[in-house]
Design a protein around this motif. Sequence first.
Motif, mmCIF file in Angstrom:
data_model
loop_
_atom_site.group_PDB
_atom_site.id
_atom_site.type_symbol
_atom_site.label_atom_id
_atom_site.label_comp_id
_atom_site.label_asym_id
_atom_site.label_seq_id
_atom_site.Cartn_x
_atom_site.Cartn_y
_atom_site.Cartn_z
ATOM 1 N N MET A 296 -0.021 -10.120 14.796
ATOM 2 C CA MET A 296 -0.609 -8.900 15.355
ATOM 3 C C MET A 296 0.339 -8.349 16.411
ATOM 4 O O MET A 296 1.137 -9.078 17.006
ATOM 5 C CB MET A 296 -1.958 -9.208 16.002
ATOM 6 C CG MET A 296 -3.027 -9.687 15.043
ATOM 7 S SD MET A 296 -3.606 -8.396 13.930
ATOM 8 C CE MET A 296 -4.372 -7.253 15.086
ATOM 9 N N GLY A 297 0.230 -7.060 16.634
ATOM 10 C CA GLY A 297 1.110 -6.453 17.627
ATOM 11 C C GLY A 297 0.444 -5.334 18.390
ATOM 12 O O GLY A 297 -0.549 -4.754 17.937
ATOM 13 N N TRP A 298 0.993 -5.060 19.554
ATOM 14 C CA TRP A 298 0.619 -3.914 20.363
ATOM 15 C C TRP A 298 1.824 -2.978 20.461
ATOM 16 O O TRP A 298 2.946 -3.428 20.708
ATOM 17 C CB TRP A 298 0.192 -4.323 21.766
ATOM 18 C CG TRP A 298 -1.142 -4.976 21.847
ATOM 19 C CD1 TRP A 298 -1.396 -6.314 21.945
ATOM 20 C CD2 TRP A 298 -2.425 -4.331 21.868
ATOM 21 N NE1 TRP A 298 -2.753 -6.534 21.992
ATOM 22 C CE2 TRP A 298 -3.408 -5.331 21.957
ATOM 23 C CE3 TRP A 298 -2.846 -2.993 21.794
ATOM 24 C CZ2 TRP A 298 -4.773 -5.050 21.989
ATOM 25 C CZ3 TRP A 298 -4.191 -2.714 21.837
ATOM 26 C CH2 TRP A 298 -5.140 -3.723 21.930
ATOM 27 N N PHE A 299 1.562 -1.724 20.275
ATOM 28 C CA PHE A 299 2.585 -0.689 20.396
ATOM 29 C C PHE A 299 2.016 0.431 21.257
ATOM 30 O O PHE A 299 0.808 0.508 21.454
ATOM 31 C CB PHE A 299 2.967 -0.142 19.016
ATOM 32 C CG PHE A 299 3.533 -1.179 18.095
ATOM 33 C CD1 PHE A 299 2.702 -2.036 17.382
ATOM 34 C CD2 PHE A 299 4.903 -1.315 17.939
ATOM 35 C CE1 PHE A 299 3.217 -3.006 16.538
ATOM 36 C CE2 PHE A 299 5.436 -2.272 17.101
ATOM 37 C CZ PHE A 299 4.589 -3.125 16.400
ATOM 38 N N ARG A 300 2.882 1.277 21.759
ATOM 39 C CA ARG A 300 2.395 2.428 22.515
ATOM 40 C C ARG A 300 3.257 3.636 22.208
ATOM 41 O O ARG A 300 4.413 3.517 21.821
ATOM 42 C CB ARG A 300 2.380 2.146 24.012
ATOM 43 C CG ARG A 300 3.751 1.968 24.662
ATOM 44 C CD ARG A 300 3.592 1.518 26.108
ATOM 45 N NE ARG A 300 4.891 1.374 26.777
ATOM 46 C CZ ARG A 300 5.045 0.827 27.978
ATOM 47 N NH1 ARG A 300 3.990 0.348 28.646
ATOM 48 N NH2 ARG A 300 6.246 0.759 28.518
ATOM 49 N N GLN A 301 2.659 4.792 22.380
ATOM 50 C CA GLN A 301 3.375 6.035 22.153
ATOM 51 C C GLN A 301 2.922 7.065 23.169
ATOM 52 O O GLN A 301 1.766 7.486 23.173
ATOM 53 C CB GLN A 301 3.146 6.558 20.732
ATOM 54 C CG GLN A 301 4.000 7.760 20.386
ATOM 55 C CD GLN A 301 3.991 8.076 18.902
ATOM 56 O OE1 GLN A 301 3.122 7.629 18.156
ATOM 57 N NE2 GLN A 301 4.979 8.835 18.459
ATOM 58 N N ALA A 302 3.840 7.435 24.031
ATOM 59 C CA ALA A 302 3.557 8.466 25.018
ATOM 60 C C ALA A 302 3.810 9.839 24.402
ATOM 61 O O ALA A 302 4.550 9.967 23.424
ATOM 62 C CB ALA A 302 4.435 8.258 26.249
ATOM 63 N N SER A 303 3.216 10.821 24.984
ATOM 64 C CA SER A 303 3.364 12.181 24.476
ATOM 65 C C SER A 303 4.833 12.594 24.439
ATOM 66 O O SER A 303 5.542 12.480 25.435
ATOM 67 C CB SER A 303 2.579 13.142 25.369
ATOM 68 O OG SER A 303 2.708 14.468 24.912
ATOM 69 N N GLY A 304 5.281 13.028 23.273
ATOM 70 C CA GLY A 304 6.652 13.489 23.121
ATOM 71 C C GLY A 304 7.687 12.395 22.957
ATOM 72 O O GLY A 304 8.889 12.675 22.918
#
Length: 123
Positions: free
Chosen positions: A33-41
């Motif tokens: 399992m993994g955690w990822f993140r994506q900020a705006s732009g």
Amino acid sequence: VQLQASGGGLVQAGGSLRLSCAASARTFSGYAMGWFRQASGKEREFIATISGFGSSTRYADSVKGRFTISRDNTKNTMFLQMNNLKPEDTSLYYCARGSGSSVDRNPETYIYWGQGTQVTVSS
């Protein structure tokens, strides 16, 4: 398999949050399992991964020492404890299930994705 991420919110810098990712099916145990993140732009960013039975973990350098990934296979749930949060941690956080049991930083190998939970850290 459906994944439901929760636990995001607004916190001041230096504070803590604990994210959870609940899986709908029994096909959770044994898969990385993994955690990822994506900020705006910005592009999606790897945060942390844990092996199928929790014996191995990997972290992005940006969160190492502050974030801890864990899992409870009896409850089909994964967690991300986030301490000493910084404004640059502000992002939409996603959980995902891999195709195998080994830790993996590559988002392209993850098959199932949750809907994301927003974390906002104020300065």
